[in-house]
Design an enzyme around this catalytic site. Structure first.
Site, PDB file in Angstrom:
ATOM      1  N   CYS A 144       0.832  -1.197   0.000  1.00  0.00           N
ATOM      2  CA  CYS A 144       0.000   0.000   0.000  1.00  0.00           C
ATOM      3  C   CYS A 144       0.874   1.257   0.000  1.00  0.00           C
ATOM      4  O   CYS A 144       0.679   2.179  -0.804  1.00  0.00           O
ATOM      5  CB  CYS A 144      -0.932  -0.030   1.202  1.00  0.00           C
ATOM      6  SG  CYS A 144      -2.126   1.310   1.256  1.00  0.00           S
ATOM      7  N   CYS A 145       1.880   1.280   0.901  1.00  0.00           N
ATOM      8  CA  CYS A 145       2.791   2.435   0.927  1.00  0.00           C
ATOM      9  C   CYS A 145       3.531   2.566  -0.405  1.00  0.00           C
ATOM     10  O   CYS A 145       3.812   3.679  -0.850  1.00  0.00           O
ATOM     11  CB  CYS A 145       3.816   2.282   2.048  1.00  0.00           C
ATOM     12  SG  CYS A 145       3.198   2.638   3.707  1.00  0.00           S
ATOM     13  N   CYS A 225      -1.040   8.170   7.736  1.00  0.00           N
ATOM     14  CA  CYS A 225      -2.367   7.896   7.200  1.00  0.00           C
ATOM     15  C   CYS A 225      -3.313   7.466   8.335  1.00  0.00           C
ATOM     16  O   CYS A 225      -2.890   6.835   9.312  1.00  0.00           O
ATOM     17  CB  CYS A 225      -2.296   6.776   6.171  1.00  0.00           C
ATOM     18  SG  CYS A 225      -1.454   7.235   4.653  1.00  0.00           S
ATOM     19  N   CYS A 228      -3.441   3.753   9.578  1.00  0.00           N
ATOM     20  CA  CYS A 228      -2.193   3.215  10.116  1.00  0.00           C
ATOM     21  C   CYS A 228      -1.622   4.076  11.237  1.00  0.00           C
ATOM     22  O   CYS A 228      -0.441   3.964  11.580  1.00  0.00           O
ATOM     23  CB  CYS A 228      -1.164   3.080   8.995  1.00  0.00           C
ATOM     24  SG  CYS A 228      -1.727   2.016   7.657  1.00  0.00           S
ATOM     25  N   CYS A 251       7.552   4.210   5.876  1.00  0.00           N
ATOM     26  CA  CYS A 251       6.683   3.989   4.726  1.00  0.00           C
ATOM     27  C   CYS A 251       7.478   3.736   3.463  1.00  0.00           C
ATOM     28  O   CYS A 251       6.966   3.171   2.509  1.00  0.00           O
ATOM     29  CB  CYS A 251       5.789   5.202   4.502  1.00  0.00           C
ATOM     30  SG  CYS A 251       6.738   6.693   4.219  1.00  0.00           S
TER      31      CYS A 251
HETATM   32  S1  SF4 Z   1       0.503   4.423   5.796  1.00  0.00           S
HETATM   33 FE1  SF4 Z   1      -1.131   2.847   5.644  1.00  0.00          FE
HETATM   34  S2  SF4 Z   1      -2.788   3.708   4.383  1.00  0.00           S
HETATM   35 FE2  SF4 Z   1      -0.947   5.028   4.149  1.00  0.00          FE
HETATM   36  S3  SF4 Z   1      -0.001   4.297   2.308  1.00  0.00           S
HETATM   37 FE3  SF4 Z   1       0.993   3.197   4.004  1.00  0.00          FE
HETATM   38  S4  SF4 Z   1      -0.215   1.309   4.355  1.00  0.00           S
HETATM   39 FE4  SF4 Z   1      -1.407   2.669   2.999  1.00  0.00          FE
END
Ligand code: SF4
Length: 262
Positions: A144-145, A225, A228, A251
């Site tokens: 996701c990151c 985010c 998280c 991240c």
């Molecule tokens: S911090 Fe969480 S929601 Fe944001 S990009 Fe990374 S995994 Fe995705």
């Protein structure tokens, strides 16, 4: 669809991901010489004394600041605005941020007079391919990151020869090794706040009457985010609210791809 689950095991310790390792990545003698010169010039200088050469040693507009507009961001942004408020500021709007962060960005833009804040986001095609339901964070935070932060920032940095980050040594084990000036992934990386402590940040914020992130006084010492980031309880560490329970403390954006420790 099969899900990749990020290992949950803080007892193993946190291995620094490649993107946040300190060090110098160049075999080019000319770049190495320039780096040595910049590092020597930064020795003993305060944060402003590192920001000035970060901007002046590169062609105008070729040094970018990477900011999360998080709990401590106002300090670096204020320092940069004193030197040149037209400096490009790269802001990763992942689509998963707190509304408070977006409003804080707008407030700092206005109050500090920053003229060139650039919001980066994931490509719609990547969003459709990797995270059509917007729940990838719950299965694979690294993936996701990667598509929400790492890839957009990597593209955005392509035109820049240097970046300024707000990373501090105290934030993570990996960051403890950082130097004030580094060369990473094809550009110089300046870390003017590397030696600052939380107390230093607090002192500067108070002395300059800087606006505070609305969540920082509501139990969020480090803000990323929404899915998280959680409040930290009394006695918990400064970044324990980030990816809580996961073997992850970055991240990935400071590959040249964590901002300041986004
Ligand atoms: S911090 Fe969480 S929601 Fe944001 S990009 Fe990374 S995994 Fe995705």
């Amino acid at each position: 669809m099969s899900a990749t689950v990020t290992v949950i095991d803080r007892n193993r310790g946190i291995t620094p991901r490649v993107f946040d390792r300190a060090g110098t990545q160049t075999q080019d003698p000319a770049i190495a010489a320039k780096l040595a010169q910049l590092q020597a010039a930064a020795k003993g200088r305060d944060a402003r004394g590192i920001i000035e050469p970060a901007l002046e040693s590169q062609p105008h507009g070729k040094t970018a600041v990477v900011s999360s507009f998080g709990a401590e961001s106002a300090v670096l942004l204020h320092l940069v605005a004193q030197v040149d408020p037209t400096t490009p500021i790269l802001f990763l709007n992942t689509g998963k941020l707190f509304g408070e962060t977006l409003r804080y960005r707008d407030r700092l833009q206005d109050e500090l007079g920053l003229t060139d804040i650039r919001s980066l986001g994931p490509h719609p095609a990547d969003r459709a391919r990797f995270d059509p339901e917007g729940t990838l964070w719950s299965r694979d935070t690294d993936a996701c990151c990667n598509f929400r932060k790492v890839i957009p920032l990597r593209h955005a940095l392509e035109g820049f020869t240097a970046q300024i980050t707000g990373r501090k040594k105290f934030q993570t084990n990996a960051r403890a090794e950082m130097q004030a000036v580094e060369y990473f992934e094809g550009r110089f990386r300046f870390n003017p706040l590397a030696d600052w402590s939380l107390a230093d940040l607090e002192k500067y914020t108070t002395e300059h009457n800087l606006p505070r992130h609305p969540l920082s006084e509501d139990g969020y010492p480090s803000i990323g985010c929404m899915p998280c980031t959680r409040r930290v309880a009394a006695g918990e560490g400064y970044r324990d609210g980030r990816w809580a329970g996961l073997d992850k403390d970055e991240c990935g954006i400071h590959t040249g791809l964590d901002g300041e420790g986004i």
